[in-house]
Write a protein that holds these residues in place. Structure first.
Motif, mmCIF file in Angstrom:
data_model
loop_
_atom_site.group_PDB
_atom_site.id
_atom_site.type_symbol
_atom_site.label_atom_id
_atom_site.label_comp_id
_atom_site.label_asym_id
_atom_site.label_seq_id
_atom_site.Cartn_x
_atom_site.Cartn_y
_atom_site.Cartn_z
ATOM 1 N N GLU A 1 -6.435 3.729 -10.023
ATOM 2 C CA GLU A 1 -5.048 3.479 -9.610
ATOM 3 C C GLU A 1 -4.411 2.405 -10.474
ATOM 4 O O GLU A 1 -3.251 2.518 -10.867
ATOM 5 N N GLU B 1 -0.526 2.370 -10.458
ATOM 6 C CA GLU B 1 -0.224 2.594 -9.042
ATOM 7 C C GLU B 1 -0.740 1.425 -8.201
ATOM 8 O O GLU B 1 -1.714 1.547 -7.466
ATOM 9 N N PHE B 2 -0.065 0.297 -8.334
ATOM 10 C CA PHE B 2 -0.468 -0.875 -7.562
ATOM 11 C C PHE B 2 0.747 -1.752 -7.323
ATOM 12 O O PHE B 2 1.780 -1.591 -7.962
ATOM 13 N N VAL B 3 0.589 -2.654 -6.369
ATOM 14 C CA VAL B 3 1.638 -3.616 -6.058
ATOM 15 C C VAL B 3 1.071 -4.997 -6.336
ATOM 16 O O VAL B 3 -0.054 -5.313 -5.943
ATOM 17 N N ASP B 4 1.825 -5.808 -7.011
ATOM 18 C CA ASP B 4 1.404 -7.163 -7.339
ATOM 19 C C ASP B 4 1.143 -7.951 -6.060
ATOM 20 O O ASP B 4 1.897 -7.841 -5.089
ATOM 21 N N ALA B 5 0.093 -8.746 -6.030
ATOM 22 C CA ALA B 5 -0.289 -9.512 -4.838
ATOM 23 C C ALA B 5 0.838 -10.430 -4.377
ATOM 24 O O ALA B 5 1.074 -10.571 -3.164
ATOM 25 N N ASP B 6 1.548 -11.057 -5.308
ATOM 26 C CA ASP B 6 2.663 -11.928 -4.927
ATOM 27 C C ASP B 6 3.731 -11.156 -4.161
ATOM 28 O O ASP B 6 4.298 -11.661 -3.185
ATOM 29 N N ASP B 7 3.984 -9.913 -4.585
ATOM 30 C CA ASP B 7 4.972 -9.082 -3.888
ATOM 31 C C ASP B 7 4.505 -8.729 -2.478
ATOM 32 O O ASP B 7 5.298 -8.725 -1.532
ATOM 33 N N VAL B 8 3.209 -8.445 -2.328
ATOM 34 C CA VAL B 8 2.649 -8.112 -1.014
ATOM 35 C C VAL B 8 2.794 -9.305 -0.074
ATOM 36 O O VAL B 8 3.263 -9.170 1.066
ATOM 37 N N LYS C 1 6.383 -9.928 0.946
ATOM 38 C CA LYS C 1 6.814 -8.961 1.955
ATOM 39 C C LYS C 1 6.260 -9.331 3.328
ATOM 40 O O LYS C 1 6.963 -9.249 4.337
#
Length: 90
Positions: free
Chosen positions: A68, A73-80, A83
């Motif tokens: 992935e 296909e991933f989301v940056d940890a800072d963005d998680v 959120k």
């Protein structure tokens, strides 16, 4: 792991099943069973088997995660975390 002492012919397993179960349970080392001089299967205790299965599942998840990441296909940890903070704040 040393397998040389844990290689036995199928006749040994047939004749000494109870002692094989005890030996493998105590040593937690697998026993390779041969048939006609060829390694045919492995006998191992349930705890070792379950550990192997858990390890394989983790490795599979890591491999899937790596694929992935390679596909982007991933989301940056800072963005998680941002959120999550936003959702907690309400």
């Amino acid at each position: 792991m040393q397998y040389s002492t844990h290689i036995k012919p199928i006749s040994y397993l047939k004749e000494k099943t109870a002692s094989v179960v005890k030996e493998i349970t105590e040593s937690r080392e697998p026993m390779i069973i041969t048939q006609n001089g060829e390694a045919t299967f492995v006998v191992q205790d349930i705890k070792s088997y379950e550990q192997t299965q858990q390890t394989m599942a983790l490795l599979k998840m890591l491999a899937l995660g790596q694929k992935e990441i390679e596909r982007g296909e991933f989301v940056d940890a800072d963005d998680v975390f941002a959120k999550m903070d936003k959702e907690v704040a309400g």
